[in-house]
Design an enzyme around this catalytic site. Sequence first.
Site, PDB file in Angstrom:
ATOM      1  N   PRO A 173       8.108  -0.086   3.961  1.00 21.02           N
ATOM      2  CA  PRO A 173       6.673   0.174   4.101  1.00 21.02           C
ATOM      3  C   PRO A 173       5.985   0.620   2.816  1.00 21.02           C
ATOM      4  O   PRO A 173       4.771   0.778   2.808  1.00 21.02           O
ATOM      5  CB  PRO A 173       6.633   1.290   5.145  1.00 21.02           C
ATOM      6  CG  PRO A 173       7.947   1.973   5.033  1.00 21.02           C
ATOM      7  CD  PRO A 173       8.950   0.964   4.549  1.00 21.02           C
ATOM      8  N   ASP A 208       4.650 -10.644  -2.010  1.00 19.81           N
ATOM      9  CA  ASP A 208       3.280 -10.647  -1.513  1.00 19.81           C
ATOM     10  C   ASP A 208       2.624  -9.299  -1.800  1.00 19.81           C
ATOM     11  O   ASP A 208       3.237  -8.424  -2.410  1.00 19.81           O
ATOM     12  CB  ASP A 208       3.216 -11.047  -0.034  1.00 19.81           C
ATOM     13  CG  ASP A 208       4.089 -10.188   0.849  1.00 19.81           C
ATOM     14  OD1 ASP A 208       4.698 -10.732   1.764  1.00 19.81           O
ATOM     15  OD2 ASP A 208       4.165  -8.955   0.616  1.00 19.81           O
ATOM     16  N   LYS A 246      -2.604 -12.455  -1.292  1.00 25.09           N
ATOM     17  CA  LYS A 246      -3.994 -12.836  -1.065  1.00 25.09           C
ATOM     18  C   LYS A 246      -4.847 -12.148  -2.128  1.00 25.09           C
ATOM     19  O   LYS A 246      -4.688 -10.981  -2.410  1.00 25.09           O
ATOM     20  CB  LYS A 246      -4.422 -12.337   0.317  1.00 25.09           C
ATOM     21  CG  LYS A 246      -5.679 -12.976   0.819  1.00 25.09           C
ATOM     22  CD  LYS A 246      -6.085 -12.349   2.135  1.00 25.09           C
ATOM     23  CE  LYS A 246      -5.828 -13.277   3.283  1.00 25.09           C
ATOM     24  NZ  LYS A 246      -6.126 -12.712   4.576  1.00 25.09           N
ATOM     25  N   GLY A 281       6.870  -7.108   2.589  1.00 30.08           N
ATOM     26  CA  GLY A 281       6.626  -5.743   3.057  1.00 30.08           C
ATOM     27  C   GLY A 281       7.321  -5.514   4.391  1.00 30.08           C
ATOM     28  O   GLY A 281       7.430  -6.419   5.218  1.00 30.08           O
ATOM     29  N   GLY A 282       7.811  -4.307   4.605  1.00 27.06           N
ATOM     30  CA  GLY A 282       8.433  -3.961   5.892  1.00 27.06           C
ATOM     31  C   GLY A 282       9.693  -4.759   6.127  1.00 27.06           C
ATOM     32  O   GLY A 282      10.576  -4.830   5.265  1.00 27.06           O
ATOM     33  N   ASP A 283       9.780  -5.370   7.281  1.00 26.05           N
ATOM     34  CA  ASP A 283      10.932  -6.197   7.636  1.00 26.05           C
ATOM     35  C   ASP A 283      10.496  -7.668   7.643  1.00 26.05           C
ATOM     36  O   ASP A 283       9.415  -7.983   8.147  1.00 26.05           O
ATOM     37  CB  ASP A 283      11.438  -5.806   9.036  1.00 26.05           C
ATOM     38  CG  ASP A 283      12.644  -6.642   9.420  1.00 26.05           C
ATOM     39  OD1 ASP A 283      13.757  -6.267   9.003  1.00 26.05           O
ATOM     40  OD2 ASP A 283      12.481  -7.679  10.098  1.00 26.05           O
ATOM     41  N   ILE A 338       9.503  -9.070  11.198  1.00 25.56           N
ATOM     42  CA  ILE A 338       8.444  -8.474  12.035  1.00 25.56           C
ATOM     43  C   ILE A 338       7.122  -8.871  11.390  1.00 25.56           C
ATOM     44  O   ILE A 338       6.745  -8.338  10.340  1.00 25.56           O
ATOM     45  CB  ILE A 338       8.566  -6.925  12.105  1.00 25.56           C
ATOM     46  CG1 ILE A 338       9.895  -6.493  12.701  1.00 25.56           C
ATOM     47  CG2 ILE A 338       7.388  -6.339  12.906  1.00 25.56           C
ATOM     48  CD1 ILE A 338      10.032  -6.663  14.194  1.00 25.56           C
ATOM     49  N   MET A 392      -1.805  -5.082  11.871  1.00 28.14           N
ATOM     50  CA  MET A 392      -2.945  -5.926  11.467  1.00 28.14           C
ATOM     51  C   MET A 392      -4.144  -5.735  12.401  1.00 28.14           C
ATOM     52  O   MET A 392      -4.849  -6.689  12.704  1.00 28.14           O
ATOM     53  CB  MET A 392      -2.533  -7.416  11.454  1.00 28.14           C
ATOM     54  CG  MET A 392      -1.456  -7.731  10.439  1.00 28.14           C
ATOM     55  SD  MET A 392      -0.852  -9.425  10.570  1.00 28.14           S
ATOM     56  CE  MET A 392       0.314  -9.280  11.921  1.00 28.14           C
TER      57      MET A 392
HETATM   58  N1  SAH Z   1       6.622  -7.194   7.906  1.00 30.11           N
HETATM   59  C1  SAH Z   1       5.745  -6.049   7.903  1.00 30.11           C
HETATM   60  C2  SAH Z   1       4.453  -6.310   8.630  1.00 30.11           C
HETATM   61  C3  SAH Z   1       3.596  -7.361   7.975  1.00 30.11           C
HETATM   62  S1  SAH Z   1       2.074  -7.570   8.809  1.00 30.11           S
HETATM   63  C4  SAH Z   1       6.471  -4.851   8.514  1.00 30.11           C
HETATM   64  O1  SAH Z   1       7.565  -5.018   9.070  1.00 30.11           O
HETATM   65  O2  SAH Z   1       5.945  -3.746   8.426  1.00 30.11           O
HETATM   66  C5  SAH Z   1       1.026  -6.513   7.855  1.00 30.11           C
HETATM   67  C6  SAH Z   1       0.679  -5.266   8.639  1.00 30.11           C
HETATM   68  O3  SAH Z   1       1.741  -4.341   8.583  1.00 30.11           O
HETATM   69  C7  SAH Z   1      -0.516  -4.519   8.103  1.00 30.11           C
HETATM   70  O4  SAH Z   1      -1.726  -5.085   8.533  1.00 30.11           O
HETATM   71  C8  SAH Z   1      -0.297  -3.157   8.719  1.00 30.11           C
HETATM   72  O5  SAH Z   1      -0.678  -3.137  10.066  1.00 30.11           O
HETATM   73  C9  SAH Z   1       1.218  -3.037   8.665  1.00 30.11           C
HETATM   74  N2  SAH Z   1       1.679  -2.262   7.500  1.00 30.11           N
HETATM   75  C10 SAH Z   1       2.424  -2.694   6.475  1.00 30.11           C
HETATM   76  N3  SAH Z   1       2.682  -1.706   5.605  1.00 30.11           N
HETATM   77  C11 SAH Z   1       2.089  -0.600   6.110  1.00 30.11           C
HETATM   78  C12 SAH Z   1       1.989   0.754   5.680  1.00 30.11           C
HETATM   79  N4  SAH Z   1       2.562   1.197   4.550  1.00 30.11           N
HETATM   80  N5  SAH Z   1       1.288   1.608   6.466  1.00 30.11           N
HETATM   81  C13 SAH Z   1       0.716   1.208   7.609  1.00 30.11           C
HETATM   82  N6  SAH Z   1       0.771  -0.056   8.043  1.00 30.11           N
HETATM   83  C14 SAH Z   1       1.449  -0.951   7.320  1.00 30.11           C
END
Ligand code: SAH
Length: 267
Positions: free
Chosen positions: A25, A48, A70, A101-103, A106, A182
């Site tokens: 995150p 990204d 973007k 970002g994140g996983d 997901i 999102m």
């Molecule tokens: N693959 C990512 C999600 C991608 S979709 C994951 O697993 O987290 C992008 C959305 O993820 C953003 O619109 C927001 O809702 C969320 N997001 C990603 N990073 C974040 C963060 N640091 N804090 C809060 N929301 C986050």
Amino acid sequence: MEISSEIRASGPHSQGCVILVGAGPGAADLLTVRAVRAIAAADVIVHDGLVGADVMALVPPAARLVSVAKRRDRHTMRQDDIGALLVAEALAGHVVVRLKGGDPFIFGRGGEEVEACAAAGVAVEVIPGISSALGAAAAAQMPLTHRDHASIVSFVAGECRGLAEQNWVGLAGKGRTLVIYMGVTGADRIAEKLMADGLAPDTPIAVIERATLPTMRVLRSLLADLGGLVARETVQSPALIIVGDVARLGDIATLTTIAKAQTCPAY
Ligand code: SAH
């Protein structure tokens, strides 16, 4: 630096490969050890906009960076084009790290990228990351499940496009936690949708912005005020919306001492 046997088996330099890496995150120390190894082994990094500066700082100087983020002057690269880029770089013999970002699986379109690689016969590996819902829950001390509050968790995409067609009936309510990715831009419409589905206007909600980063904000209110809260506080993406009783947790005055103890001095 060791990379996983799967990557080694495919011969990282003789024949390229693609590694989808969950960058977590935001905070770099929330990367997995395997992710750090993959980044160190990369010839090309395709990233990204959600990947934070701390994570990008780990990219080896010799690696070539390709952004598919973007930008105001340019739309996001089309998913097909990203798949084609990954394949082309791997076929050119590079270890391609696709940082997400994140996983990756997901709301990360990782599935489509795996399919693109598989269709082209390119070796592909996926390294999971801490999805923002999990990072946010930990950082805000807001458990997504709790024996007293929720035993079901759902993750949904709240982007405006297609919102009306999504069926969320039953995902939020007593004993349930709904995490909306999102959803900031469409917060008003999301609240309306949930209330139209029968959810009480006084259902607790939380908005967690920039989870795990030093500028993180945790805002709380009730469902009927979700759109108002986002507007008043000018909440910016990335942010998550959490709907359900757990949204009340983590901000109780009596938890102050626990929160203070959170940063263990020895760690
Ligand atoms: N693959 C990512 C999600 C991608 S979709 C994951 O697993 O987290 C992008 C959305 O993820 C953003 O619109 C927001 O809702 C969320 N997001 C990603 N990073 C974040 C963060 N640091 N804090 C809060 N929301 C986050």
